[in-house]
Design an enzyme around this catalytic site. Sequence first.
Site, PDB file in Angstrom:
ATOM      1  N   GLU A   1       0.892  -1.180   0.000  1.00 20.66           N
ATOM      2  CA  GLU A   1       0.000   0.000   0.000  1.00 20.66           C
ATOM      3  C   GLU A   1       0.919   1.216   0.000  1.00 20.66           C
ATOM      4  O   GLU A   1       1.546   1.520   1.018  1.00 20.66           O
ATOM      5  CB  GLU A   1      -0.888  -0.005   1.248  1.00 20.66           C
TER       6      GLU A   1
ATOM      7  N   CYS B   1      -1.818   9.658   2.635  1.00 22.18           N
ATOM      8  CA  CYS B   1      -1.599   9.105   1.296  1.00 22.18           C
ATOM      9  C   CYS B   1      -2.750   9.460   0.354  1.00 22.18           C
ATOM     10  O   CYS B   1      -2.555   9.602  -0.847  1.00 22.18           O
ATOM     11  CB  CYS B   1      -1.445   7.595   1.386  1.00 22.18           C
TER      12      CYS B   1
HETATM   13  P1  NAD Z   1       8.461   4.736   4.571  1.00 25.72           P
HETATM   14  O1  NAD Z   1       8.367   3.960   3.313  1.00 25.72           O
HETATM   15  O2  NAD Z   1       9.700   5.497   4.823  1.00 25.72           O
HETATM   16  O3  NAD Z   1       8.330   3.729   5.835  1.00 25.72           O
HETATM   17  C1  NAD Z   1       7.184   2.932   6.016  1.00 25.72           C
HETATM   18  C2  NAD Z   1       7.535   1.786   6.954  1.00 25.72           C
HETATM   19  O4  NAD Z   1       8.432   0.901   6.289  1.00 25.72           O
HETATM   20  C3  NAD Z   1       8.260   2.210   8.238  1.00 25.72           C
HETATM   21  O5  NAD Z   1       7.861   1.356   9.278  1.00 25.72           O
HETATM   22  C4  NAD Z   1       9.722   1.979   7.895  1.00 25.72           C
HETATM   23  O6  NAD Z   1      10.535   1.768   9.045  1.00 25.72           O
HETATM   24  C5  NAD Z   1       9.635   0.729   7.032  1.00 25.72           C
HETATM   25  N1  NAD Z   1      10.686   0.551   6.044  1.00 25.72           N
HETATM   26  C6  NAD Z   1      11.300   1.496   5.297  1.00 25.72           C
HETATM   27  N2  NAD Z   1      12.185   0.909   4.450  1.00 25.72           N
HETATM   28  C7  NAD Z   1      12.080  -0.422   4.650  1.00 25.72           C
HETATM   29  C8  NAD Z   1      12.724  -1.556   4.076  1.00 25.72           C
HETATM   30  N3  NAD Z   1      13.651  -1.452   3.120  1.00 25.72           N
HETATM   31  N4  NAD Z   1      12.372  -2.782   4.514  1.00 25.72           N
HETATM   32  C9  NAD Z   1      11.415  -2.916   5.476  1.00 25.72           C
HETATM   33  N5  NAD Z   1      10.806  -1.893   6.074  1.00 25.72           N
HETATM   34  C10 NAD Z   1      11.119  -0.647   5.663  1.00 25.72           C
HETATM   35  O7  NAD Z   1       7.175   5.646   4.658  1.00 25.72           O
HETATM   36  P2  NAD Z   1       6.765   6.720   5.759  1.00 25.72           P
HETATM   37  O8  NAD Z   1       7.554   7.963   5.560  1.00 25.72           O
HETATM   38  O9  NAD Z   1       6.753   6.086   7.094  1.00 25.72           O
HETATM   39  O10 NAD Z   1       5.228   6.993   5.373  1.00 25.72           O
HETATM   40  C11 NAD Z   1       4.826   7.844   4.360  1.00 25.72           C
HETATM   41  C12 NAD Z   1       4.535   7.072   3.091  1.00 25.72           C
HETATM   42  O11 NAD Z   1       3.556   6.069   3.328  1.00 25.72           O
HETATM   43  C13 NAD Z   1       3.942   7.974   2.000  1.00 25.72           C
HETATM   44  O12 NAD Z   1       4.521   7.639   0.771  1.00 25.72           O
HETATM   45  C14 NAD Z   1       2.459   7.607   2.011  1.00 25.72           C
HETATM   46  O13 NAD Z   1       1.783   7.844   0.797  1.00 25.72           O
HETATM   47  C15 NAD Z   1       2.525   6.156   2.324  1.00 25.72           C
HETATM   48  N6  NAD Z   1       1.253   5.689   2.857  1.00 25.72           N
HETATM   49  C16 NAD Z   1       0.458   4.900   2.083  1.00 25.72           C
HETATM   50  C17 NAD Z   1      -0.782   4.488   2.546  1.00 25.72           C
HETATM   51  C18 NAD Z   1      -1.694   3.621   1.711  1.00 25.72           C
HETATM   52  O14 NAD Z   1      -2.665   3.094   2.250  1.00 25.72           O
HETATM   53  N7  NAD Z   1      -1.451   3.452   0.430  1.00 25.72           N
HETATM   54  C19 NAD Z   1      -1.213   4.894   3.812  1.00 25.72           C
HETATM   55  C20 NAD Z   1      -0.387   5.710   4.568  1.00 25.72           C
HETATM   56  C21 NAD Z   1       0.854   6.095   4.092  1.00 25.72           C
END
Ligand code: NAD
Length: 495
Positions: A267, A301
């Site tokens: 997502e 998002c």
């Molecule tokens: P992010 O991708 O930096 O991190 C998300 C999560 O993934 C965190 O827990 C992080 O520690 C973990 N993570 C990061 N890299 C990883 C890896 N290589 N392997 C495993 N885990 C990893 O995102 P963020 O800054 O926390 O959140 C914002 C983003 O999330 C925005 O792009 C937003 O659009 C998206 N988002 C999407 C939805 C949806 O339903 N589509 C909902 C909310 C947020």
Amino acid sequence: MVFASSQRSAEVLAALPGPFQDRVFIDGEWLAPKSGGSQVLVSQFDGRPVGKAPASGPADMDAAVLAARHAFERGNWSRRSFAERAQVLAAIAAQLRQHQQLAGDLWTAQVAAPVGFANYLIGQAAEVFDYYAGLGASMDQPELHTFATGGTARVWREPMGVAAIITPWNAPLILLCYSAAAALLAGCSVVSKPSPESPLDGLLLAHCAQLAGLPPGVLNVVPGDAVAGEHLVRHPEVNKISFTGSTAAGQRVGMLAAERVARCTLELGGKSAAILLDDADLDAALKHIVPMSMPFSGQICFALTRILVPHSRAGEILEAYTDAVRALQVGDPWDPQTQVGPVVSARQQQRIQGYIQAGKASGARVVLGGGAVDAYPHGFFVQPTVFADVPEDASIAQEEIFGPVVCVQGYEDDADAIRIANSTPYGLNGAVFSADVERGLRMVREVRTGSSGLNLFDVRPEVPTGGFGQSGIGRVGGLEGLRAFQEPKSVYLPR
Ligand code: NAD
């Protein structure tokens, strides 16, 4: 009135009902992280420390996966009927309701979600558990197929096994609940890895689940960073990864999952468009567009960050929208009147400013904002910013900014609006505003996006949510959200 923002956040964290600030939850026990990790949480409003949180490392991921595997293989959760599991889900929903005020406050204390916004949305955490509890209550009938040529087959929906749920910081409890409720109903055991910016909500869910009688090991919560997350994704005992976050991280997670054919739901980000048709009721449309174009300082998002307007009404709409955004109250997230608070970190503030500079360099016109908020020099604030005359290929029109920055873009006719709406790599959300519902629906059908609102904005647990294109793979919510944690198993029965 003055709101002592960091002090209020510190009070919320100090009054937590469990040892969340220095313990993780593994196998039904509150344990100090094996890595000894701890982190300081700071207020986005003034940069002051407000509390601390555990930081799990790879050894904690291993322990959590082991506990989940043990519970899955030897416990009875996966063998209970759907109706039995549904009863526990309903009890978790009741606990989440009892802790609802705290959950909303935690959202504000950790990542500065404006308190009015947090209180409005936080009830969805319990609603999701209630929804899946209701779905599970009547799922135990066998799925039978009878063939015209003779014979029958039966299909079971087996739990996938150990599910790793990785969540972003922005809506931490609600997003975790969407995946966790579905995974638990399916009969999976769960390892939840909340993000370092909002690590405590997952532990609150663990507290609620424990009070509700969920057996030990079925839900484990280990907040940690990307390195810990990657260790979890690579773990051979993890059968399913449910990842919510940025598209860049999701691509990496998807690649790692593919290496061992682990099941994976992604997502990811969005760049969603609100399309106003030439017959739209502008006042009515703005009531939905204004709050949803920069909800939580644009850090949702689903935000409608592109507003597509017919050239014939461009001046009128731009002026009305800009006036409405100018009137948004910027300030302390604990002030119930605040509509736009600080963004999550100094790093994110700089990233957003970088996009604003790139927008100006692209030739787009800043109609409103574009700078820092002078009243709060120590906070991570960005002025609500509106761009017009945006080149279609500009980064501000194509990429997810995750800040209070909106592009108003003109179009010729309905076909041109659809072309522009579909011109980014994303496809998460959208909205169409028209006085003619049939015409609006025809437009919605043409926009390649996972969900849309017609003359409104909404998200509900009953309805699948997710993305086309680089907004993700799979869905959360609805029956699809449950299927994401199940493996169909078919048997052809003797004639
Ligand atoms: P992010 O991708 O930096 O991190 C998300 C999560 O993934 C965190 O827990 C992080 O520690 C973990 N993570 C990061 N890299 C990883 C890896 N290589 N392997 C495993 N885990 C990893 O995102 P963020 O800054 O926390 O959140 C914002 C983003 O999330 C925005 O792009 C937003 O659009 C998206 N988002 C999407 C939805 C949806 O339903 N589509 C909902 C909310 C947020």
